[in-house]
Write an enzyme that holds these catalytic residues in place. Structure first.
Site, PDB file in Angstrom:
ATOM      1  CG  ASP A 111      -1.970   1.124   1.128  1.00  0.00           C
ATOM      2  OD1 ASP A 111      -2.596   1.254   0.057  1.00  0.00           O
ATOM      3  OD2 ASP A 111      -2.136   1.865   2.109  1.00  0.00           O
ATOM      4  CD  GLU A 116      -2.204   6.296   2.663  1.00  0.00           C
ATOM      5  OE1 GLU A 116      -2.810   7.179   2.012  1.00  0.00           O
ATOM      6  OE2 GLU A 116      -2.765   5.274   3.098  1.00  0.00           O
ATOM      7  CD  GLU A 122      -6.954  19.145  -1.174  1.00  0.00           C
ATOM      8  OE1 GLU A 122      -6.809  19.414  -2.384  1.00  0.00           O
ATOM      9  OE2 GLU A 122      -6.895  20.009  -0.260  1.00  0.00           O
ATOM     10  CG  HIS A 172      -7.112   5.989   4.425  1.00  0.00           C
ATOM     11  ND1 HIS A 172      -7.401   4.898   3.647  1.00  0.00           N
ATOM     12  CD2 HIS A 172      -8.284   6.640   4.620  1.00  0.00           C
ATOM     13  CE1 HIS A 172      -8.705   4.893   3.367  1.00  0.00           C
ATOM     14  NE2 HIS A 172      -9.261   5.943   3.952  1.00  0.00           N
ATOM     15  CG  ASP A 179      -4.816   1.305   4.964  1.00  0.00           C
ATOM     16  OD1 ASP A 179      -5.380   1.250   6.067  1.00  0.00           O
ATOM     17  OD2 ASP A 179      -4.973   2.250   4.161  1.00  0.00           O
TER      18      ASP A 179
END
Length: 246
Positions: free
Chosen positions: A7, A9, A52, A154, A159
């Site tokens: 995973d 980000e 965001e 997250h 994750d």
């Protein structure tokens, strides 16, 4: 079978429009067993991080500085060696692979498809298995009873750990009990299962039937013989001297 549950980000949603990778996590699994050989890196994106995006993953420039995050060029070879030859298991694989490919391409390095054996997209798996339902990682954790209480924001590593459990749950029916009984003591899978059965059976108390119980059992078998107009299945097993079915 070496698999990496992976995973990332990022600073945003578009690898083609200037967004960059800021966190990488991989959890290694061999023969459906987590090995503990994980790779977790924070990456300096060399740009700002929109508010965001921070609201989703909580990674700020201050956090990256605290984690001593390096630019991707400094960790690219480490990531390449970690995922090399493995099957990658990713939720919404096109997103993470897209960012990794972008970062590798910027450095003139081979892309994911050239250094790994396969990419498995658990989102696509879930859509095929649960059509018309929500198939986010959170939704799958709820559906498959995977505890996600530690997941507030997250995060790539948490994750990965959740996705590993989700993947095992979704694919468990494809493997036998023997496949699950892999231990590090050098025994084969079948030998482990045999040892497990032997130890547990030896611990069982054996209670012999009474004469009354034997007589009732014989009367029941005689009634079965009449129903089938011959010898019932139980008697045929007794006759052959085999272990009786339970």
């Amino acid at each position: 079978m070496r698999q990496i549950i992976l995973d990332t980000e990022t600073t945003g949603l578009s690898a083609q429009n200037g967004d960059r990778l800021i966190e990488f996590a991989g959890v290694e699994m061999i023969d459906r067993r987590l090995t503990g050989n994980n790779l977790h890196l924070f990456v300096d994106p060399e740009r700002d991080i929109p508010e965001e995006a921070i609201a989703i993953h909580g990674i700020t420039p201050e956090k990256l500085k605290k984690e001593n995050a390096q630019v991707f060029a400094a960790v690219a070879q480490q990531i390449t060696e970690y995922i090399s030859g493995a099957e990658l298991v990713i939720h919404n694989a096109s997103f993470d692979v897209g960012f990794l490919d972008m970062e590798f391409t910027r450095l003139g390095m081979p892309i994911v498809d050239q250094i790994t054996s396969k990419v498995t997209d658990t989102l696509q798996m879930a859509r095929e298995r649960y059509p018309g339902q929500k198939n986010s990682l959170d939704a799958l954790c709820t559906r498959l009873e995977v505890d996600r209480s530690k997941r507030v924001l997250h995060g790539a590593l948490i994750d990965c750990e959740l996705l590993a459990e989700v993947y095992l749950a979704m694919t468990r029916s494809q493997f036998s009990l023997v496949d699950e009984l892999v231990t590090p003591n050098g025994n084969s899978q079948k030998q482990e299962l045999a040892n497990y059965q032997r130890l547990n059976h030896e611990a069982l108390a054996v209670i012999a039937p009474t004469l009354t119980e034997l007589a009732e059992h014989e009367a029941y078998l005689a009634a079965l013989d009449k129903v089938v107009s011959g010898q019932c299945l139980w008697r045929s097993w007794e006759h052959k001297g085999k272990d009786l079915p339970v």
